[in-house]
Design an enzyme around this catalytic site. Structure first.
Site, short mmCIF file in Angstrom:
data_model
loop_
_atom_site.label_atom_id
_atom_site.label_comp_id
_atom_site.label_asym_id
_atom_site.label_seq_id
_atom_site.Cartn_x
_atom_site.Cartn_y
_atom_site.Cartn_z
N ASP A 65 -3.88 2.24 -9.83
CA ASP A 65 -3.37 1.14 -9.01
C ASP A 65 -4.46 0.51 -8.15
O ASP A 65 -4.39 0.56 -6.91
CB ASP A 65 -2.21 1.64 -8.15
CG ASP A 65 -1.32 0.52 -7.66
OD1 ASP A 65 -1.57 -0.64 -8.06
OD2 ASP A 65 -0.39 0.79 -6.89
N HIS A 69 -1.01 -3.79 -8.72
CA HIS A 69 0.21 -4.58 -8.70
C HIS A 69 0.12 -5.78 -7.77
O HIS A 69 1.03 -6.59 -7.71
CB HIS A 69 1.42 -3.71 -8.34
CG HIS A 69 1.41 -3.17 -6.93
ND1 HIS A 69 0.90 -1.94 -6.61
CD2 HIS A 69 1.85 -3.70 -5.77
CE1 HIS A 69 1.04 -1.73 -5.31
NE2 HIS A 69 1.61 -2.77 -4.78
N SER A 85 1.95 -3.87 2.90
CA SER A 85 0.77 -3.06 3.21
C SER A 85 0.06 -2.57 1.96
O SER A 85 -0.95 -1.86 2.06
CB SER A 85 1.17 -1.86 4.07
OG SER A 85 2.05 -1.02 3.36
#
Length: 611
Positions: free
Chosen positions: A177, A146, A260
């Site tokens: 991810d 993402h 983060s």
């Protein structure tokens, strides 16, 4: 179904009796009753309600997980060193966070990115995140999917000494991810570049870790934690958003927040044991992606090879044996699986199957996966290894359903093929093919045209983000190529019927009228090539009409008692105004109101300034 060689091989390997052919009931003898103490009390399933992020916690002891005391790990410099030499090296003083972090932060970057077009699950806008160098020679940076983003993005990386380099997305995984950026190492002139080693095998329960990255946009933050779980279910970020699945996640209470994403989870020796991906909005829990599949993808991206990703368009979940018994798992199979895989406390079961996919009609929710191509399979890594190595070929999935064994021969599809890499811009809006992510969220087939951004043209027909276009006029639109061809066949200034459905109501089709206009925005097709760049192509606009078509309207007559309304009535019109750009303090792109014809020959209408 007939007997299966694949399942027979698996049965022989696990010493399962072959008393009945597959597709029939295995005669394994009557199951003896057990006392309540023998059954054990399963851990209570707990859940947290979600706002921005929802976390579901499954029983914590689904796997017999290794701990730092069960499987000790060592610094690479200690390998091959005996006990006497270790005493001379003063091991206690060697393991320290200070030199480790001082070395690691040189490889960790703050990422600034702008998504220039809404696309698939992503929306346009700016964001900050984190990444870290995993190949200094080739200039490869690892971050989250993402962050790398499937949409067109412009990104820069800022190193610890504030040197800035341009980033080019080169790979984003269709499901998990993670993704990779590439930069030019020669652009760094004032710092020696180093890589962070990926060590997925070192992740252990009880390991002390540090999450280093751009937490909360602070450029560099160091968050401490202790790995508490290696078997957490993948987090859910909401319907229609990007969600990972078919994998475990690691969990620790490190309290990470926005910015983060993509941070390395470091051990005390500076190796990355996981990749930070998300966190709970209700607690300090942070969720990390394991590095098993990332290591494989990195080796292929580094050499410039294609990363094969196979799929049967099904989602699986890992269930403990007590829940599998409720699904009908035979005790003999459980005993042999426990003997073959003593560290595991469960197996994979089918959770959902996408309609019209390779497994539709062959696999069903609740099926327990026993083997693939005759090889017993109990975890996500083994299952994905089988599908990734058989893209375009058939595999045999052996499952246990109820009290019977079945074989399903499935054709493995290419996951990249159902992950859109093209978009069409029309009237200020963006459409792309329905992706695997969108289809999985709403349980629809991977087909159709998804509205990622409406714009003023599609907005005139209430085609908002989250709609799937089925046809324009009488022309079906199974993909964006058919959509572009159908739109080009229209005439400027006309009104056409559009059939579509909203994702939250997939069984309720709607028909609305769309105003055809490309006056303010060119119609363009964009495609992401193998290098990660987006190539734009101008498409021919709809043909401009020679003149307005003559149209007539019949109005109901009013009684003379309502005079003079009967004479004014034919001059009243309804105005529907869509604005392509917001200017001069306007707050909305859509206005409606009444108007009055003041000159029918010139076609002049008077209305209020707002409308």
């Amino acid at each position: 179904m007939g007997a299966s060689d694949a399942f027979v091989k698996a049965a022989r390997r696990l010493s399962i009796p072959e008393a009945a052919p597959l597709g029939g009931e295995l005669k394994l003898g009557r199951r003896q009753s057990r006392t309540y103490a023998e059954l054990g009390v399963p851990a209570r399933r707990r859940s947290l309600a979600y706002a921005d992020l929802m976390a579901v916690f499954y029983p914590p002891n689904m796997l017999s997980q290794p701990t730092v005391t069960d499987t000790p790990f060592e610094c690479p410099e200690w390998e091959g060193v005996d006990d006497a030499q270790l005493e001379q090296m003063e091991v206690g003083a060697a393991a320290s966070w200070e030199p480790t972090l001082e070395r690691a932060i040189k490889s960790i970057v703050s990422i600034k990115a702008q998504c220039v077009r809404s696309f698939d699950t992503e929306t346009s806008g700016t964001y900050t995140a984190t990444g870290f160098v995993v190949d200094a020679e080739n200039g490869l940076i690892l971050s989250n999917r993402h962050v790398v983003n499937p949409a067109p993005v412009v990104a820069q990386a800022v190193f610890v000494n504030y040197e800035e380099v341009e980033l080019q997305p080169v790979y984003r995984d269709p499901i998990h991810d993670f993704g990779f950026f590439r930069f030019d190492p020669k652009k760094l002139r004032f710092m020696k570049l180093e890589s962070i080693r990926l060590a997925p095998h070192k992740a252990k329960i009880g390991m002390e870790i540090r999450v280093v990255g751009n937490d909360a946009g602070e450029k560099l933050s160091i968050l401490a934690g202790t790995l508490a779980r290696l078997d957490r279910t993948a987090p859910e970020y909401g319907m229609g958003e990007y969600n990972d699945f078919n994998t475990f996640y690691l969990q620790a209470a490190s309290g990470t927040s926005g910015g983060s994403s993509g941070s390395p989870v470091l051990d005390i020796y500076g190796d990355a044991v996981a990749l930070n991906a998300g966190g709970s909005s209700k607690a300090a829990s942070s969720f990390y992606l394991p590095l098993d599949r990332i290591v494989r993808a990195l080796s292929l991206v580094r050499s410039g090879e294609h990363v094969p990703r196979g799929t049967i368009q099904s989602e699986f979940e890992y269930l403990p044996y007590d829940e599998l018994r409720r699904l009908g798992l035979d005790m003999t199979i459980e005993a042999k699986m426990r003997e073959t895989y003593p560290m595991s406390q469960g197996m994979l079961a089918v959770k959902t199957v996408l309609p019209k996919g390779p497994a539709d009609g062959s696999l069903h929710a609740g099926d327990i996966v026993v083997a693939i191509n005759g090889k017993p399979t109990i975890d996500f890594v083994g299952f994905e290894a089988a599908t990734d190595s058989n893209v375009g070929r058939d595999i045999t999935v052996s499952v246990w359903r109820g009290a019977k064994a079945y074989d399903a021969k499935l054709r493995v599809g290419d996951m990249h093929a159902i992950s859109p890499s093209s978009l069409v811009e029309v009237g200020g809006g963006v459409v792309n093919n329905v992706s695997y992510q969108i289809a999985r969220s709403y349980g629809i087939p991977v087909r159709g045209v998804y509205v990622a951004s409406s714009g003023h043209v599609m907005g005139s027909a209430s085609l908002w983000r989250g709609s799937v276009v089925l046809s324009i006029g009488n022309t079906p639109t199974p993909d964006i190529n058919a959509f572009a061809a159908a739109f080009q066949g229209l005439r400027q200034g006309t009104r056409v019927a559009v059939r579509f459905f909203a994702l939250d109501q997939p069984y309720k089709q709607k028909v609305m009228i769309m105003n055809v206009s490309t006056h303010w925005h060119a119609m363009r097709l964009a495609h992401r090539d193998a290098t990660g760049y987006w190539q734009y192509t101008e498409l021919p606009a709809p043909v401009l009409s020679a003149g307005a078509d003559v149209q007539t309207a019949s109005l109901p007559s009013l009684p003379h008692t309502l005079a003079p309304a009967d004479s004014v009535w034919p001059s009243i019109v309804h105005l529907d105004f869509h604005i392509p750009y917001l200017v001069d303090g306007m707050k909305s792109t859509h206005y409606v109101g009444p108007g009055y014809i003041v000159d029918k020959k010139l076609g002049l209408i008077i209305c209020d300034r707002d409308t």
